[in-house]
Design a protein around this motif. Structure first.
Motif, PDB file in Angstrom:
ATOM      1  N   ALA A  30      18.944   8.428  16.185  1.00  0.00           N
ATOM      2  CA  ALA A  30      20.347   8.006  16.225  1.00  0.00           C
ATOM      3  C   ALA A  30      20.483   6.839  17.202  1.00  0.00           C
ATOM      4  O   ALA A  30      20.207   6.995  18.393  1.00  0.00           O
ATOM      5  N   THR A  32      23.275   5.261  18.021  1.00  0.00           N
ATOM      6  CA  THR A  32      24.517   5.321  18.787  1.00  0.00           C
ATOM      7  C   THR A  32      25.028   6.761  18.820  1.00  0.00           C
ATOM      8  O   THR A  32      24.603   7.599  18.015  1.00  0.00           O
ATOM      9  N   GLU A  33      25.982   7.014  19.717  1.00  0.00           N
ATOM     10  CA  GLU A  33      26.575   8.347  19.780  1.00  0.00           C
ATOM     11  C   GLU A  33      27.319   8.652  18.480  1.00  0.00           C
ATOM     12  O   GLU A  33      27.307   9.789  18.003  1.00  0.00           O
ATOM     13  N   ARG A  34      27.939   7.645  17.887  1.00  0.00           N
ATOM     14  CA  ARG A  34      28.646   7.846  16.614  1.00  0.00           C
ATOM     15  C   ARG A  34      27.676   8.312  15.522  1.00  0.00           C
ATOM     16  O   ARG A  34      27.987   9.209  14.735  1.00  0.00           O
ATOM     17  N   GLU A  35      26.497   7.680  15.473  1.00  0.00           N
ATOM     18  CA  GLU A  35      25.486   8.099  14.484  1.00  0.00           C
ATOM     19  C   GLU A  35      25.094   9.557  14.699  1.00  0.00           C
ATOM     20  O   GLU A  35      24.932  10.313  13.743  1.00  0.00           O
ATOM     21  N   GLN A  37      26.912  11.916  16.080  1.00  0.00           N
ATOM     22  CA  GLN A  37      28.036  12.779  15.691  1.00  0.00           C
ATOM     23  C   GLN A  37      28.182  12.868  14.173  1.00  0.00           C
ATOM     24  O   GLN A  37      28.506  13.933  13.635  1.00  0.00           O
ATOM     25  N   ASP A  38      27.927  11.762  13.487  1.00  0.00           N
ATOM     26  CA  ASP A  38      27.986  11.772  12.017  1.00  0.00           C
ATOM     27  C   ASP A  38      26.903  12.689  11.440  1.00  0.00           C
ATOM     28  O   ASP A  38      27.135  13.404  10.456  1.00  0.00           O
ATOM     29  N   PHE A  39      25.718  12.663  12.051  1.00  0.00           N
ATOM     30  CA  PHE A  39      24.624  13.521  11.597  1.00  0.00           C
ATOM     31  C   PHE A  39      24.980  14.996  11.798  1.00  0.00           C
ATOM     32  O   PHE A  39      24.777  15.830  10.911  1.00  0.00           O
ATOM     33  N   ALA A  41      27.960  16.279  11.933  1.00  0.00           N
ATOM     34  CA  ALA A  41      29.005  16.613  10.960  1.00  0.00           C
ATOM     35  C   ALA A  41      28.416  16.874   9.577  1.00  0.00           C
ATOM     36  O   ALA A  41      28.847  17.797   8.863  1.00  0.00           O
ATOM     37  N   SER A  42      27.411  16.077   9.192  1.00  0.00           N
ATOM     38  CA  SER A  42      26.808  16.251   7.861  1.00  0.00           C
ATOM     39  C   SER A  42      26.039  17.565   7.768  1.00  0.00           C
ATOM     40  O   SER A  42      26.063  18.244   6.736  1.00  0.00           O
ATOM     41  N   LYS A  45      28.560  20.385   7.512  1.00  0.00           N
ATOM     42  CA  LYS A  45      29.140  20.424   6.171  1.00  0.00           C
ATOM     43  C   LYS A  45      28.178  21.106   5.192  1.00  0.00           C
ATOM     44  O   LYS A  45      28.595  21.851   4.301  1.00  0.00           O
ATOM     45  N   TYR A  57      22.029  15.931  21.807  1.00  0.00           N
ATOM     46  CA  TYR A  57      21.529  14.576  21.542  1.00  0.00           C
ATOM     47  C   TYR A  57      21.381  13.787  22.840  1.00  0.00           C
ATOM     48  O   TYR A  57      22.028  14.089  23.851  1.00  0.00           O
TER      49      TYR A  57
END
Length: 208
Positions: A30, A32-35, A37-39, A41-42, A45, A57
């Protein structure tokens, strides 16, 4: 800025079982931190029916950003041991999510710590890690007549050619370790009879 860091070689999932509970560790690089967090979340889900989806992380070559979550497990028994495993292995720019499907047997605090930390450690062993080294971006500008031979010379001496652009002159973008810059400038002047332009850019990380 550290000269190098280690990260997970690629995204993947490894499953372990402890006293009938299934632990699925999903790992991914990852940037970035956003990446990260997106991982997370996926994975959540994908496993909405799981008992827990705990995560950890580490972002930044200097490990500046560190986050962990127990996601309902007793405090400090899941996210923290996962984070500690990532840091113990000197990993950066990496996210781990351990999904637990409860198997009916309580593990106790010590058992949970070992299970979550161990799930990350085993997944790292299976998926593998890579080292990325810091280098300087540099731009070489040369005339069309010399461009082909120079590209071959760069590759034959192990230089990383990152990009080539053709206009009135040919611009070749390369990556260089800081320590190699003076020797490279001398080499470039020699092989192009002093006709090539050379400009240093910013810093980046690449595979060692």
């Amino acid at each position: 800025m550290p000269d190098e860091y280690r990260t997970v070689a690629h995204a993947g999932v490894h499953e372990t079982e402890v006293n009938r509970s299934r632990f699925l560790c999903a790992l991914a690089p990852a940037a970035t931190e956003r990446e990260a967090q997106d991982f997370i979340a996926s994975v959540r889900k994908e496993h909405t029916d799981a008992t827990h989806n705990c995560f950890a992380y580490v972002i930044g070559a200097d490990a500046a950003i560190q986050k962990a979550s127990d996601d309902g497990e007793p405090g400090g028994t899941a996210g923290v041991p996962m984070l500690q495993m990532l840091l113990r292995r000197d990993l950066r720019y990496v996210v781990a999510v351990v999904t637990r499907y409860y198997g009916g047997v309580k593990l106790g605090a010590g058992g949970l710590i070992r299970a979550y930390g161990g799930a990350v450690g085993e997944a790292l062993d299976v998926l593998g890690t890579i080292t990325r080294r810091r280098f300087r971006l540099a731009t070489v500008t040369v005339d069309h007549q010399r461009a082909g031979k120079l590209q071959n010379d760069l590759r034959s001496t192990g230089r990383e050619v990152r990009d080539v652009r053709y206009a009135e002159a040919v611009t070749i973008e390369i990556g260089l370790p800081d320590a190699d810059v003076p020797a490279f400038e001398a080499w470039l002047a020699d092989v192009t009879a002093g006709t090539a332009g050379f400009e240093l850019g910013g810093e980046a990380y690449g595979d060692a």
